[in-house]
Design an enzyme around this catalytic site. Structure first.
Site, short mmCIF file in Angstrom:
data_model
loop_
_atom_site.label_atom_id
_atom_site.label_comp_id
_atom_site.label_asym_id
_atom_site.label_seq_id
_atom_site.Cartn_x
_atom_site.Cartn_y
_atom_site.Cartn_z
N ASN A 133 7.80 -14.38 -2.65
CA ASN A 133 6.60 -15.04 -3.18
C ASN A 133 6.71 -15.40 -4.65
O ASN A 133 7.42 -14.75 -5.38
CB ASN A 133 5.40 -14.11 -2.97
CG ASN A 133 4.86 -14.25 -1.56
OD1 ASN A 133 4.82 -15.33 -1.00
ND2 ASN A 133 4.46 -13.11 -0.99
N ASP A 161 1.57 -16.08 8.82
CA ASP A 161 0.15 -16.46 8.83
C ASP A 161 -0.22 -17.08 10.18
O ASP A 161 -1.30 -16.80 10.72
CB ASP A 161 -0.13 -17.44 7.68
CG ASP A 161 0.45 -16.90 6.38
OD1 ASP A 161 0.05 -15.79 6.00
OD2 ASP A 161 1.32 -17.55 5.79
N HIS A 189 1.10 -20.19 1.16
CA HIS A 189 1.10 -18.82 1.68
C HIS A 189 0.36 -17.95 0.65
O HIS A 189 0.96 -17.30 -0.20
CB HIS A 189 2.52 -18.30 1.91
CG HIS A 189 2.53 -16.83 2.19
ND1 HIS A 189 2.01 -16.29 3.34
CD2 HIS A 189 2.95 -15.78 1.46
CE1 HIS A 189 2.12 -14.98 3.30
NE2 HIS A 189 2.68 -14.63 2.16
P1 NAX Z 1 11.06 -5.30 -1.70
O1 NAX Z 1 10.64 -5.08 -3.12
O2 NAX Z 1 11.09 -4.13 -0.75
O3 NAX Z 1 12.53 -5.92 -1.70
C1 NAX Z 1 12.88 -7.00 -2.50
C2 NAX Z 1 14.35 -6.84 -2.81
O4 NAX Z 1 14.77 -8.02 -3.48
C3 NAX Z 1 14.66 -5.66 -3.73
O5 NAX Z 1 15.65 -4.84 -3.11
C4 NAX Z 1 15.20 -6.33 -5.01
O6 NAX Z 1 16.23 -5.58 -5.63
C5 NAX Z 1 15.73 -7.64 -4.43
N1 NAX Z 1 15.84 -8.73 -5.40
C6 NAX Z 1 15.01 -9.02 -6.44
N2 NAX Z 1 15.50 -10.07 -7.12
C7 NAX Z 1 16.62 -10.47 -6.50
C8 NAX Z 1 17.57 -11.48 -6.74
N3 NAX Z 1 17.45 -12.30 -7.80
N4 NAX Z 1 18.63 -11.60 -5.90
C9 NAX Z 1 18.78 -10.75 -4.87
N5 NAX Z 1 17.93 -9.74 -4.58
C10 NAX Z 1 16.85 -9.61 -5.41
O7 NAX Z 1 10.17 -6.48 -1.17
P2 NAX Z 1 9.88 -6.93 0.34
O8 NAX Z 1 8.73 -6.16 0.85
O9 NAX Z 1 11.15 -6.93 1.09
O10 NAX Z 1 9.34 -8.43 0.09
C11 NAX Z 1 10.20 -9.45 -0.37
C12 NAX Z 1 9.38 -10.66 -0.76
O11 NAX Z 1 8.70 -11.18 0.38
C13 NAX Z 1 8.29 -10.40 -1.80
O12 NAX Z 1 8.31 -11.46 -2.76
C14 NAX Z 1 7.01 -10.47 -0.97
O13 NAX Z 1 5.90 -10.82 -1.77
C15 NAX Z 1 7.38 -11.54 0.00
N6 NAX Z 1 6.57 -11.67 1.23
C16 NAX Z 1 6.39 -12.91 1.73
C17 NAX Z 1 5.71 -13.11 2.92
C18 NAX Z 1 5.54 -14.49 3.48
O14 NAX Z 1 4.89 -14.61 4.53
N7 NAX Z 1 6.09 -15.57 2.89
C19 NAX Z 1 5.10 -11.99 3.65
C20 NAX Z 1 5.69 -10.67 3.32
C21 NAX Z 1 6.02 -10.48 1.86
O15 NAX Z 1 4.85 -10.16 1.16
#
Ligand code: NAX
Length: 327
Positions: A133, A161, A189
């Site tokens: 996001n 969604d 989203h």
């Molecule tokens: P987490 O915080 O569990 O995992 C994210 C991972 O990404 C971490 O391990 C972090 O080290 C890694 N990361 C951060 N920057 C990075 C980069 N530049 N390159 C590679 N890895 C990197 O989050 P999680 O629950 O897995 O969610 C991931 C993303 O999905 C968040 O931004 C969240 O807001 C988004 N979502 C989007 C949804 C959608 O429908 N589009 C729904 C679910 C979720 O909320």
């Protein structure tokens, strides 16, 4: 034996990926006959890379026949090299007291870098799906860096969604979620998204006739779909993970399956009154594996138009907040 599909996944040690990676490796995303190579990217931080090693150990311990190789890296060039699909899940979470504009800018920097590198090193047929996001705007930023890959290859996920809306309509009508069709998500989203109930059907009949409660549809339903993510956090203590991973499996599988009609955030091209350069959820039909056309004939009443205007306004504002990162 088919040539393996190379799938790059960012944020591979995060909670969504923990549910996602086994679903890719077991054939749920690309089919039971399609081998895969997973190219997993994490940040160059010891804790994250150690966690990624643990995830890889578990994937090996599943002994998935379709999993031909696993690459673990903190180098985006290695992760995206020759990738056929790039699943951009990793992003920086919103910290306490952080403004939305700061989140947009911080994540925007990740997606400018990744967009450029994907364009440079990914496979000729590369497709990109953004989950991190703010997903719509991140997809727009990444696409703006591409010179080789066309903008329509960059999509963002609104399928979670759509799935949420489908089940809520089914529950309200006392039906099964498989009875619900033609429910599409328009816009961002975010809580401004519009689940277009006016077009939805339950067992082939208009959902508005089956539910017979316009006020519930306009207010409770729209609000509940928009705020479902927050409700999950309130109940579970952390954000949607298994359902987000499942939605990404649906997103990629349906984009790979000709004839499927589903909600995807794509470059709007001005359809449905969206600003042409924003990435907005809308119905698409997959025409060939990885290729789609926007479905343009969905009729919208005044209520629907006002909801779409509101979510478009938010997308345009997000675009202006990251204007210096685009191009
Ligand atoms: P987490 O915080 O569990 O995992 C994210 C991972 O990404 C971490 O391990 C972090 O080290 C890694 N990361 C951060 N920057 C990075 C980069 N530049 N390159 C590679 N890895 C990197 O989050 P999680 O629950 O897995 O969610 C991931 C993303 O999905 C968040 O931004 C969240 O807001 C988004 N979502 C989007 C949804 C959608 O429908 N589009 C729904 C679910 C979720 O909320």
């Amino acid at each position: 034996m088919k040539t393996p599909v190379r799938v790059a996944v960012t944020g591979a040690a995060g909670q969504i990926s923990y549910s996602l990676l086994p679903r890719i490796a077991d054939g749920s995303m690309f089919g039971a006959q399609q081998p895969v190579i997973l190219q997993l990217l994490e940040v160059p931080v010891e804790k994250a890379m150690k966690a990624l090693e643990g995830v890889a150990m578990e994937l090996h311990d599943c002994a998935f026949p379709l999993l031909h190789d696993l690459i673990l890296t903190d180098d985006p060039k290695q992760a995206f090299k020759d990738a056929n699909w790039c699943l951009l899940v990793g992003a920086k979470p919103r910290g306490p007291g952080m403004e939305r504009a700061d989140l947009l800018k911080d994540n925007g920097k990740i997606f400018t870098t990744q967009g450029s590198i994907i364009d440079e090193v990914a496979a000729e047929d590369a497709r990109i799906a953004v989950v991190g996001n703010p997903a719509n705007t991140n997809a727009m930023i990444a696409a703006s860096k591409a010179r080789r890959l066309p903008a329509e290859r960059f999509t963002a996920m609104v399928r979670l969604d759509e799935n949420r809306a489908r089940t809520m309509l089914a529950h309200r009508a006392g039906a099964r979620c498989s009875d619900v069709s033609d429910i599409f998500i328009f816009g961002n989203h975010s809580p401004t998204m519009f689940p277009a109930f006016g077009h939805a059907k339950i067992k082939g009949a208009p959902a508005v006739d089956a539910i017979k409660d316009r006020s519930w549809l306009e207010f409770d339903f729209c609000e509940k779909v928009g705020k479902r993510g927050a409700a999950i956090i309130a109940a579970r203590g952390s954000s949607s993970a298994a359902s987000a991973a499942n939605a990404l499996v649906d997103h990629v599988r349906d984009l790979s399956t000709p004839g499927k009609i589903h909600s995807v955030a794509v470059k709007s091209m001005g359809h449905y009154g969206f600003s042409p350069d924003v990435w907005a959820g809308m119905p698409v039909k997959t025409t060939a594996p990885g290729t789609y056309e926007i479905i343009t004939g969905v009729e919208l009443d005044e209520f629907a138009k006002s909801k779409i205007a509101a979510t478009n306004k938010e997308l345009v504002e997000e675009r202006s907040m990251v204007a210096d990162l685009i191009g």
